[in-house]
Motif scaffolding. Structure first.
Motif, PDB file in Angstrom:
ATOM      1  N   ASN A  18      -2.379  -6.422  -4.868  1.00 38.89           N
ATOM      2  CA  ASN A  18      -1.095  -5.087  -6.117  1.00 38.89           C
ATOM      3  C   ASN A  18      -0.836  -6.300  -6.619  1.00 38.89           C
ATOM      4  OD1 ASN A  18      -1.055  -2.552  -7.430  1.00 38.89           O
ATOM      5  ND2 ASN A  18      -0.985  -1.878  -5.646  1.00 38.89           N
ATOM      6  N   ARG A  21       3.062  -3.854  -8.113  1.00 36.92           N
ATOM      7  CA  ARG A  21       3.445  -3.374  -6.427  1.00 36.92           C
ATOM      8  C   ARG A  21       4.398  -5.011  -5.988  1.00 36.92           C
ATOM      9  NH1 ARG A  21       1.251   0.762  -2.198  1.00 36.92           N
ATOM     10  NH2 ARG A  21       1.603   2.212  -4.651  1.00 36.92           N
ATOM     11  N   ARG A  64       3.906   3.381 -13.166  1.00 36.07           N
ATOM     12  CA  ARG A  64       2.475   3.314 -12.373  1.00 36.07           C
ATOM     13  C   ARG A  64       2.087   3.870 -11.329  1.00 36.07           C
ATOM     14  NH1 ARG A  64       2.768   1.926  -7.246  1.00 36.07           N
ATOM     15  NH2 ARG A  64       4.667   1.359  -7.312  1.00 36.07           N
ATOM     16  N   GLU A  65       2.792   4.832 -10.841  1.00 34.35           N
ATOM     17  CA  GLU A  65       2.424   6.712 -10.589  1.00 34.35           C
ATOM     18  C   GLU A  65       1.685   7.225 -11.192  1.00 34.35           C
ATOM     19  OE1 GLU A  65       1.955   7.119  -7.183  1.00 34.35           O
ATOM     20  OE2 GLU A  65       2.480   5.120  -7.097  1.00 34.35           O
ATOM     21  N   SER A  70      -1.255   6.818  -6.165  1.00 30.88           N
ATOM     22  CA  SER A  70      -1.537   6.728  -5.142  1.00 30.88           C
ATOM     23  C   SER A  70      -1.439   7.757  -4.089  1.00 30.88           C
ATOM     24  CB  SER A  70      -0.448   6.107  -4.242  1.00 30.88           C
ATOM     25  OG  SER A  70       1.099   6.313  -4.119  1.00 30.88           O
ATOM     26  N   PRO A  71      -2.465   7.321  -2.752  1.00 31.24           N
ATOM     27  CA  PRO A  71      -2.731   8.585  -1.940  1.00 31.24           C
ATOM     28  C   PRO A  71      -0.692   9.573  -1.930  1.00 31.24           C
ATOM     29  CG  PRO A  71      -3.439   7.032  -1.304  1.00 31.24           C
ATOM     30  CD  PRO A  71      -2.496   6.752  -2.299  1.00 31.24           C
ATOM     31  N   GLN A  72       0.114   8.893  -1.872  1.00 36.03           N
ATOM     32  CA  GLN A  72       2.300   9.561  -1.517  1.00 36.03           C
ATOM     33  C   GLN A  72       2.066   9.801  -2.859  1.00 36.03           C
ATOM     34  OE1 GLN A  72       0.212   6.537  -0.435  1.00 36.03           O
ATOM     35  NE2 GLN A  72       2.052   5.403   0.089  1.00 36.03           N
ATOM     36  N   THR A  73       1.746  10.139  -4.077  1.00 37.16           N
ATOM     37  CA  THR A  73       2.292   9.870  -5.048  1.00 37.16           C
ATOM     38  C   THR A  73       3.353  10.972  -5.321  1.00 37.16           C
ATOM     39  OG1 THR A  73       0.134   9.563  -6.188  1.00 37.16           O
ATOM     40  CG2 THR A  73       1.733  11.181  -7.682  1.00 37.16           C
ATOM     41  N   THR A  76       6.858   8.801  -3.334  1.00 36.26           N
ATOM     42  CA  THR A  76       6.881   7.717  -4.379  1.00 36.26           C
ATOM     43  C   THR A  76       7.841   7.963  -6.063  1.00 36.26           C
ATOM     44  OG1 THR A  76       4.877   7.075  -3.600  1.00 36.26           O
ATOM     45  CG2 THR A  76       6.106   5.590  -5.587  1.00 36.26           C
TER      46      THR A  76
END
Length: 98
Positions: A18, A21, A64-65, A70-73, A76
């Motif tokens: 990635n 990140r 990026r989000e 991502s799963p924990q948007t 983050t």
């Protein structure tokens, strides 16, 4: 020696898996170093560089989000927004003190 090879392999793998990140992580680590130096030495260039790295990393994280969540948007985005607000406040305080 085995300890260092494990960390180096993890470092290489994370940079290949990635890259955005990884770059954000490097920016935040450099920002922590610059802000740490700025707390010891009263020079403004370290503070300005550290704050600008935090702004760049937090904006990169938010973009990026927004593109690929991502799963924990939520957490983050909240953390990146908080970093952005704090660093912009630091810039405003710096401009006020000049």
């Amino acid at each position: 020696m085995r300890f260092w090879s494990f960390w180096f392999n993890s470092f290489v793998l994370s940079s290949q898996y990635n890259p955005p990140r990884f770059v954000e992580l490097l920016m935040l680590l450099l920002a922590i170093a610059m802000l740490g130096i700025a707390s010891i030495l009263p020079d403004r260039p370290y503070l300005i560089l550290g704050l600008s790295l935090v702004v760049g990393a937090s904006i990169s994280i938010l973009v990026r989000e927004a593109i690929a969540p991502s799963p924990q948007t939520r957490i983050t985005q909240l953390t990146a927004s908080l970093l952005l607000i704090i660093s912009l406040y630091g810039f405003a305080d710096l401009m006020y003190s000049i």
